[in-house]
Design an enzyme around this catalytic site. Sequence first.
Site, PDB file in Angstrom:
ATOM      1  N   ASN A  17      41.907  27.697  38.234  1.00  9.91           N
ATOM      2  CA  ASN A  17      43.106  28.604  38.598  1.00  9.91           C
ATOM      3  C   ASN A  17      42.853  29.195  39.729  1.00  9.91           C
ATOM      4  O   ASN A  17      41.818  30.093  39.638  1.00  9.91           O
ATOM      5  CB  ASN A  17      43.717  29.129  37.037  1.00  9.91           C
ATOM      6  CG  ASN A  17      44.150  28.399  36.081  1.00  9.91           C
ATOM      7  OD1 ASN A  17      43.884  27.192  36.234  1.00  9.91           O
ATOM      8  ND2 ASN A  17      44.446  28.990  34.914  1.00  9.91           N
ATOM      9  N   GLU A  64      46.277  39.477  33.882  1.00 12.49           N
ATOM     10  CA  GLU A  64      46.797  38.413  34.341  1.00 12.49           C
ATOM     11  C   GLU A  64      48.434  38.358  34.040  1.00 12.49           C
ATOM     12  O   GLU A  64      48.376  38.164  32.769  1.00 12.49           O
ATOM     13  CB  GLU A  64      46.340  37.024  34.173  1.00 12.49           C
ATOM     14  CG  GLU A  64      46.850  35.817  34.816  1.00 12.49           C
ATOM     15  CD  GLU A  64      46.759  35.826  36.331  1.00 12.49           C
ATOM     16  OE1 GLU A  64      47.471  34.983  36.920  1.00 12.49           O
ATOM     17  OE2 GLU A  64      46.137  36.551  36.865  1.00 12.49           O
ATOM     18  N   HIS A 110      38.942  29.291  34.619  1.00 11.30           N
ATOM     19  CA  HIS A 110      39.904  30.452  34.670  1.00 11.30           C
ATOM     20  C   HIS A 110      39.330  31.443  35.396  1.00 11.30           C
ATOM     21  O   HIS A 110      38.237  31.767  35.467  1.00 11.30           O
ATOM     22  CB  HIS A 110      40.431  31.079  33.305  1.00 11.30           C
ATOM     23  CG  HIS A 110      41.538  30.004  32.579  1.00 11.30           C
ATOM     24  ND1 HIS A 110      42.515  30.328  31.657  1.00 11.30           N
ATOM     25  CD2 HIS A 110      41.828  28.638  32.926  1.00 11.30           C
ATOM     26  CE1 HIS A 110      43.028  29.364  31.404  1.00 11.30           C
ATOM     27  NE2 HIS A 110      42.693  28.371  31.973  1.00 11.30           N
ATOM     28  N   HIS A 167      40.118  37.459  34.966  1.00 14.55           N
ATOM     29  CA  HIS A 167      41.332  37.365  35.804  1.00 14.55           C
ATOM     30  C   HIS A 167      41.207  38.311  36.747  1.00 14.55           C
ATOM     31  O   HIS A 167      40.634  39.563  36.369  1.00 14.55           O
ATOM     32  CB  HIS A 167      42.515  37.410  35.033  1.00 14.55           C
ATOM     33  CG  HIS A 167      42.984  36.077  34.252  1.00 14.55           C
ATOM     34  ND1 HIS A 167      43.374  36.328  32.921  1.00 14.55           N
ATOM     35  CD2 HIS A 167      42.794  34.715  34.706  1.00 14.55           C
ATOM     36  CE1 HIS A 167      43.368  34.794  32.728  1.00 14.55           C
ATOM     37  NE2 HIS A 167      43.185  34.104  33.641  1.00 14.55           N
ATOM     38  N   SER A 223      39.503  33.349  41.270  1.00 11.98           N
ATOM     39  CA  SER A 223      39.802  34.185  42.412  1.00 11.98           C
ATOM     40  C   SER A 223      38.407  35.107  42.445  1.00 11.98           C
ATOM     41  O   SER A 223      38.151  35.897  41.529  1.00 11.98           O
ATOM     42  CB  SER A 223      40.992  35.066  42.513  1.00 11.98           C
ATOM     43  OG  SER A 223      42.040  34.185  42.508  1.00 11.98           O
ATOM     44  N   ASP A 273      51.267  27.449  32.553  1.00 12.52           N
ATOM     45  CA  ASP A 273      49.908  28.130  32.367  1.00 12.52           C
ATOM     46  C   ASP A 273      50.328  29.039  31.023  1.00 12.52           C
ATOM     47  O   ASP A 273      51.017  29.208  30.558  1.00 12.52           O
ATOM     48  CB  ASP A 273      49.945  29.107  33.625  1.00 12.52           C
ATOM     49  CG  ASP A 273      48.536  29.950  33.725  1.00 12.52           C
ATOM     50  OD1 ASP A 273      47.548  29.198  33.128  1.00 12.52           O
ATOM     51  OD2 ASP A 273      48.246  30.603  34.636  1.00 12.52           O
ATOM     52  N   HIS A 274      48.890  29.709  30.636  1.00 12.50           N
ATOM     53  CA  HIS A 274      48.941  30.641  29.524  1.00 12.50           C
ATOM     54  C   HIS A 274      50.007  30.818  28.630  1.00 12.50           C
ATOM     55  O   HIS A 274      51.088  31.659  29.043  1.00 12.50           O
ATOM     56  CB  HIS A 274      48.343  32.097  30.033  1.00 12.50           C
ATOM     57  CG  HIS A 274      47.024  32.063  30.622  1.00 12.50           C
ATOM     58  ND1 HIS A 274      45.788  32.167  30.038  1.00 12.50           N
ATOM     59  CD2 HIS A 274      46.540  31.943  31.826  1.00 12.50           C
ATOM     60  CE1 HIS A 274      44.846  32.140  30.632  1.00 12.50           C
ATOM     61  NE2 HIS A 274      45.204  31.973  31.970  1.00 12.50           N
TER      62      HIS A 274
END
Length: 388
Positions: free
Chosen positions: A319, A216, A297, A260, A300, A143-144
């Site tokens: 994600n 994040e 992205h 995020h 949530s 990831d990132h």
Amino acid sequence: SIRQRKFLPLSRECPARLCLLQALVNKGAMSMPVDFWDIPGMKPGVITGDVAWNLLKYAKQRGFAIPAFNCTGSSPCNAVLEAGAKICRPIMIQFSQGGSAFFAGKGLPNKNQEASILGAAAGAHFVRNVGPAYGIPVFVHSDHCAKKLLPWFDGMLEADEEFFKAQGEPLFSSHMLDLSEEPHDENVEICAKYFKRMAPMNLILEMEIGITGGVEDGVDNSGVASDKLYSTPQDTELVWNTLSPISEKFTIAAAFGNVHGVYKPGNVKLQPELLDSFQQHLQKKVGFAKPFFFVFHGGSGSEKADIDAAVSYGVVKMNVDTDTQWAYWEGLLKFYQKKSGYLQGQIGNPDGADKPNKSSYDPRKWVRECEVSMCARSIEGCKDLKNM
């Protein structure tokens, strides 16, 4: 093919057996539609190259996306794999730079990203070793990776190259470069440089253009100007024009207001219709529909309608981190609330002052409750993306 999967353990309760039986049903006389198992080379465990890319193509054609869950150790990995096995669907496990360092152990130095490199590789090897037993295809992704973390990226590519020499495929399925804080030209230029190194191994590149807000894994974009949270058709066309001559295997985390972290539904103004405008813009130039493979992205807390719209416009990966972090913690919280009387000391509980509590504080008891909770939330993530 199913014949190629005959090596799987076939005990009555084995997840691999259950997924194999589901595939047999899908191929039976009930005229059910062809499923992802019919993709050439598809297998349980880590998939890479053409097999992985063709699964993303299949997802886009069939209107679903695959959730990518951030994991920080073997226990969260097991929870995600168990979720995939329960519903017999493909999943993604991804490791951030910080999560990778945690996987290796926080007691290790990480000044030069050595712990993050080691932890990411260890995580990938772990999933490769246990993944086939769960009977589902798995992507292993990093990831990132911001510009300041490129030594971590270099180390993972070295691990891929080593594995490729020995096994004919990379260690990971895909990697993400997040250079969205840099000027667009520099962002895309650096991505192209690394993509040229990745392409001979058939690795998939995920890149980000436009910034995802919020916080994040230690990266704080909460103060970013709102206009930076939205990409443009010109941004995504620049990516296409630069990367597509190298390989088709790239995805774009285009910004459409993503943030995020956790937030109340409605507090973040997502505009998934922007993704459709990017597709329409390029479609006129390349001559075929939905040329882009997008990544969502900050999934949530997103409203279901926004998720559905994004998937319909070509999102193939979303994600999920904040929600599964909470789910993992909540498993422990509920266990403690239920067993608190047995967790105040090694001896003495509601059953008697001399009664031992080892069966309650054994890590296998409460860690397992964390896994069960995270597994349930991971299944919910699959349902949200129609990966069922």
